[in-house]
Enzyme design. Structure first.
Site, PDB file in Angstrom:
ATOM      1  N   GLU A 241       9.801  -2.902  -1.616  1.00 54.38           N
ATOM      2  CA  GLU A 241      10.040  -3.096  -3.048  1.00 54.38           C
ATOM      3  C   GLU A 241      11.119  -2.867  -3.441  1.00 54.38           C
ATOM      4  O   GLU A 241      11.952  -1.994  -3.121  1.00 54.38           O
ATOM      5  CB  GLU A 241       9.148  -1.930  -3.763  1.00 54.38           C
ATOM      6  CG  GLU A 241       7.627  -2.231  -3.402  1.00 54.38           C
ATOM      7  CD  GLU A 241       6.945  -1.102  -3.859  1.00 54.38           C
ATOM      8  OE1 GLU A 241       5.738  -1.291  -4.544  1.00 54.38           O
ATOM      9  OE2 GLU A 241       7.136   0.249  -3.897  1.00 54.38           O
TER      10      GLU A 241
ATOM     11  N   ASP B 284       4.977  -1.566   2.056  1.00 54.43           N
ATOM     12  CA  ASP B 284       5.701  -2.149   0.955  1.00 54.43           C
ATOM     13  C   ASP B 284       7.225  -2.215   1.453  1.00 54.43           C
ATOM     14  O   ASP B 284       7.787  -1.275   1.928  1.00 54.43           O
ATOM     15  CB  ASP B 284       5.707  -1.412  -0.422  1.00 54.43           C
ATOM     16  CG  ASP B 284       4.288  -1.321  -0.631  1.00 54.43           C
ATOM     17  OD1 ASP B 284       3.616  -2.318  -0.805  1.00 54.43           O
ATOM     18  OD2 ASP B 284       3.979  -0.213  -1.306  1.00 54.43           O
TER      19      ASP B 284
ATOM     20  N   GLU C 179      -1.542  -0.280   2.591  1.00 51.87           N
ATOM     21  CA  GLU C 179      -0.536  -1.186   2.015  1.00 51.87           C
ATOM     22  C   GLU C 179       0.883  -0.905   2.896  1.00 51.87           C
ATOM     23  O   GLU C 179       1.198   0.496   3.042  1.00 51.87           O
ATOM     24  CB  GLU C 179      -0.345  -1.024   0.436  1.00 51.87           C
ATOM     25  CG  GLU C 179       0.519  -2.007  -0.055  1.00 51.87           C
ATOM     26  CD  GLU C 179       0.443  -2.008  -1.648  1.00 51.87           C
ATOM     27  OE1 GLU C 179      -0.671  -2.109  -2.163  1.00 51.87           O
ATOM     28  OE2 GLU C 179       1.477  -1.895  -2.544  1.00 51.87           O
TER      29      GLU C 179
END
Length: 308
Positions: A131, A129, A127
């Site tokens: 965010e 990210d 992953e």
């Protein structure tokens, strides 16, 4: 003596006249130096924008989405959040979108744009990210970037978080956020300014398996705001995230091996130019608020890239 006294009075009067000007000149401006230097290269302008439906589909919470041809609005309330996913998986590329966040109390709420292969490799996925960690009244949003490899949320995850405050209010207007992922590096951008570069130093510390592009909004009360101190308060629902100006250019998982990874710098081989590096260093010196490599509570035997 009278002449001297008169001169002193005249000098004092002139000093009082000029004092406000002196104060203006010497009191530092709160806005001085608040914007990064120009990166000199603007990758978002090099890749074509696409409508939401050309590249994405609903993943969950269809009743918490509103779409038009170009963008999507997703929201979280007491009943559900929402998310979307790219139609195609990629093995490299430039992935961007413009996002506008909700003002006010948003503690515990995560608004995210990220790459992942969690559905293809459950419990063992990669992953990358971007965010936004929700916040309380009067405090700025925190933008968290993260990279992890062959991990999951079951306790074995090794996060590589770097957190930033921004040089603007992300609730006032749309701003462009992007991830450049190639076989040798990951670069995070905000309005074309690179804020973080994560180079490939080993196969064990770099994601190489195909990933999809996602966006979502959800309740992360247990950790999102000041390590879970402040929770989602549904008196302020719905919590809204707006996305448009989608870009996804690169090598899909189905592209032939000869597909060449795209670059986000003036150099086709990748990396960053000197001017881009200068802008990134400026951002990190002024707006970086957490770096996992500098966190001495972490076990850095699990993150060898911090000491290589």
């Amino acid at each position: 003596m009278h002449k001297t006294l008169s001169s002193v009075r005249s000098f004092s009067f002139m000093a009082l006249l000029f004092l406000p000007l002196v104060l203006i000149l010497f009191v530092p401006s709160t806005n001085a130096g608040s914007w990064p230097p120009s990166p000199g290269y603007y990758p978002s302008s090099k890749f074509r924008s696409m409508s939401f439906y050309k590249g994405y589909r609903n993943l969950w919470g269809p009743g918490h989405q509103s779409t038009d041809n170009n963008g999507i609005t997703i929201w979280l309330d007491r009943t559900s959040g929402s998310g979307f996913k790219s139609v195609k998986p990629f093995r490299s590329g430039y992935f961007g979108t413009s996002i506008k966040l909700q003002p006010g109390y948003t503690a515990g709420v995560i608004t995210a744009f990220y790459l992942s292969n969690s559905e293809a490799h459950p419990g063992y996925h990669d992953e990358v990210d971007i965010e936004f960690l929700g916040t309380t009244f009067g405090k700025p949003y925190t933008l968290q970037t993260n990279v992890y490899i062959r991990g999951s949320g079951d306790g074995r995850i090794i996060g590589r978080e770097m957190k930033f405050h921004l040089w603007f209010d992300p609730t006032n207007n749309f701003h462009h956020y992007a991830i450049l992922w190639s076989p040798k590096e990951i670069i995070f951008f905000v309005d074309d300014v690179p804020i973080r570069r994560y180079p490939r130093k080993s196969v064990a510390t770099f994601p190489l398996r195909p990933m999809w592009v996602y966006g979502s909004i959800w309740d992360a009360s247990s950790w999102a705001t000041e390590d879970g101190k402040y929770k989602v308060d549904y008196r302020y629902q719905p919590f809204i995230g707006k996305f448009n100006n989608f870009k996804a250019s690169g090598c899909t998982a189905y592209a032939p091996r000869r597909c060449h990874p795209v670059s986000a710098s003036p150099f086709r081989s990748g990396g960053l130019s000197r001017q881009q590096n200068k802008a990134m260093q400026w951002v990190q010196s002024h707006y970086l608020v957490y770096n996992y490599c500098k966190d001495y509570k972490r076990d850095h035997s699990l993150t060898p890239e911090c000491w290589r």
